[in-house]
Motif scaffolding. Structure first.
Motif, PDB file in Angstrom:
ATOM      1  N   ARG A  23      -4.117   8.125   6.294  1.00  0.00           N
ATOM      2  CA  ARG A  23      -4.383   6.949   5.429  1.00  0.00           C
ATOM      3  C   ARG A  23      -5.129   5.680   6.151  1.00  0.00           C
ATOM      4  N   LEU A  71       0.926  -1.030  -0.005  1.00  0.00           N
ATOM      5  CA  LEU A  71       0.089  -0.060   0.094  1.00  0.00           C
ATOM      6  C   LEU A  71       0.819   1.290  -0.046  1.00  0.00           C
ATOM      7  N   ALA A 106     -14.373   3.832  -1.294  1.00  0.00           N
ATOM      8  CA  ALA A 106     -12.835   3.198  -1.618  1.00  0.00           C
ATOM      9  C   ALA A 106     -12.086   3.917  -2.625  1.00  0.00           C
ATOM     10  N   ASP A 107     -10.765   4.000  -2.670  1.00  0.00           N
ATOM     11  CA  ASP A 107      -9.946   4.513  -3.576  1.00  0.00           C
ATOM     12  C   ASP A 107      -9.351   3.203  -4.346  1.00  0.00           C
ATOM     13  N   ASP A 108      -8.886   2.353  -3.521  1.00  0.00           N
ATOM     14  CA  ASP A 108      -8.363   0.961  -3.996  1.00  0.00           C
ATOM     15  C   ASP A 108      -9.152   0.048  -3.252  1.00  0.00           C
ATOM     16  N   CYS A 112      -8.046   5.816   0.830  1.00  0.00           N
ATOM     17  CA  CYS A 112      -8.785   4.784   1.601  1.00  0.00           C
ATOM     18  C   CYS A 112      -8.781   3.359   0.987  1.00  0.00           C
ATOM     19  N   THR A 113      -8.275   2.421   1.485  1.00  0.00           N
ATOM     20  CA  THR A 113      -8.313   1.178   0.981  1.00  0.00           C
ATOM     21  C   THR A 113      -9.238   0.365   1.514  1.00  0.00           C
ATOM     22  N   VAL A 138      -8.847  -4.077  -1.893  1.00  0.00           N
ATOM     23  CA  VAL A 138      -7.714  -5.369  -1.766  1.00  0.00           C
ATOM     24  C   VAL A 138      -9.030  -6.390  -1.438  1.00  0.00           C
ATOM     25  N   VAL A 198      -7.510   2.182   6.219  1.00  0.00           N
ATOM     26  CA  VAL A 198      -7.509   0.895   5.986  1.00  0.00           C
ATOM     27  C   VAL A 198      -8.938   0.385   6.600  1.00  0.00           C
ATOM     28  N   HIS A 240      -5.970  -6.605  -6.164  1.00  0.00           N
ATOM     29  CA  HIS A 240      -5.756  -5.373  -5.644  1.00  0.00           C
ATOM     30  C   HIS A 240      -5.764  -4.391  -6.579  1.00  0.00           C
TER      31      HIS A 240
END
Length: 244
Positions: free
Chosen positions: A190, A39, A205-207, A44-45, A209, A192, A219
């Motif tokens: 950051r 990461l 979400a930005d990404d 925001c994951t 997993v 998660v 991911h």
């Protein structure tokens, strides 16, 4: 000065987060099985996946609460257990002190040697200023989680780890918590975030997993993941064919 007027976080000082060959065994069963993850960058994951995929355990490893059986997890090259003071972890069911709402915040500020005068602003930021003198045990589920977030933000974390913080809450409480988390992200924290709520994941979400059987199945940027998941497991999950 309000909470939002204070200096923003600089989460990049802990990045990248790197897990290599991360394995966590309970007996002969590997709940994390050679997991690899990196990461970096702000945002925001969202961690998604069926029950038993290892999401909550991965968060605990990231926060240094659990040591892996094999492999390693590092933040900016430092072992996860060595940077806990720069992180906050909020669980699905918060544990509050049997004190007033205000005293819950004051305890964190006092323990960390931080400015205790910030307490009222933190409570105002999460919409609990009017309940400052009320016993924390009398808060509703959504209010209790907002207090837990205020405590987490009190230390000005660079990384905020969230383990299904809105599970079982009413829609208004969900949106209130999402707003608080979004504000933290906009300030450079950051994030998660573990969730089973696909709608929430799309909003936050930005990404993404996606974990499956203790490994990172994919991911990807959130838009790509939700438009066309690359793995059959993720497609089944989003279609409701894997029990969460």
């Amino acid at each position: 000065m309000t909470y939002l007027d204070t200096e923003p976080a600089v989460g990049s000082r802990l990045l990248p987060f790197v897990a290599e060959g991360l394995t966590l065994r309970f007996g002969y069963h590997a709940v994390l099985d050679g997991l690899d993850l990196r990461l970096e960058g702000p945002g925001c994951t969202i961690l998604m996946g069926p029950n038993g995929a290892g999401k909550s355990l991965l968060l605990k490893v990231m926060h240094g609460l659990i040591q892996p059986s094999a492999g390693h997890a590092t933040w900016a090259g430092h072992p996860a257990s060595g940077v806990t003071r720069f992180q906050s972890l909020v669980f699905q069911a918060p544990t509050l002190l049997r004190r007033s709402v205000a005293a819950n915040i004051d305890f964190v500020l006092k323990t960390r040697g931080l400015d205790r005068a910030r307490g009222p602003d933190l409570l105002d930021h999460v919409g609990l200023a009017h309940k400052a003198d009320q016993p924390a045990r009398l808060l509703s589920g959504g209010e209790a989680q907002r207090l837990a977030l205020a405590r987490a933000l009190a230390i000005d974390p660079e990384v905020l780890l969230l383990d299904e913080p809105t599970a079982s809450l009413d829609p208004a409480s969900v949106l209130a918590i999402e707003r608080i988390v979004s504000d933290a992200r906009d300030r450079g924290v950051r994030i998660v975030f573990v969730t089973h709520d696909v709608g929430q994941a799309r909003r936050m979400a930005d990404d993404v997993v996606f974990l499956f059987r203790g490994r990172v199945e994919e991911h990807r940027p959130a838009a790509d993941f939700f438009r066309a998941p690359a793995s059959q497991a993720a497609r089944d999950y989003l279609d409701g064919n894997i029990v969460v």
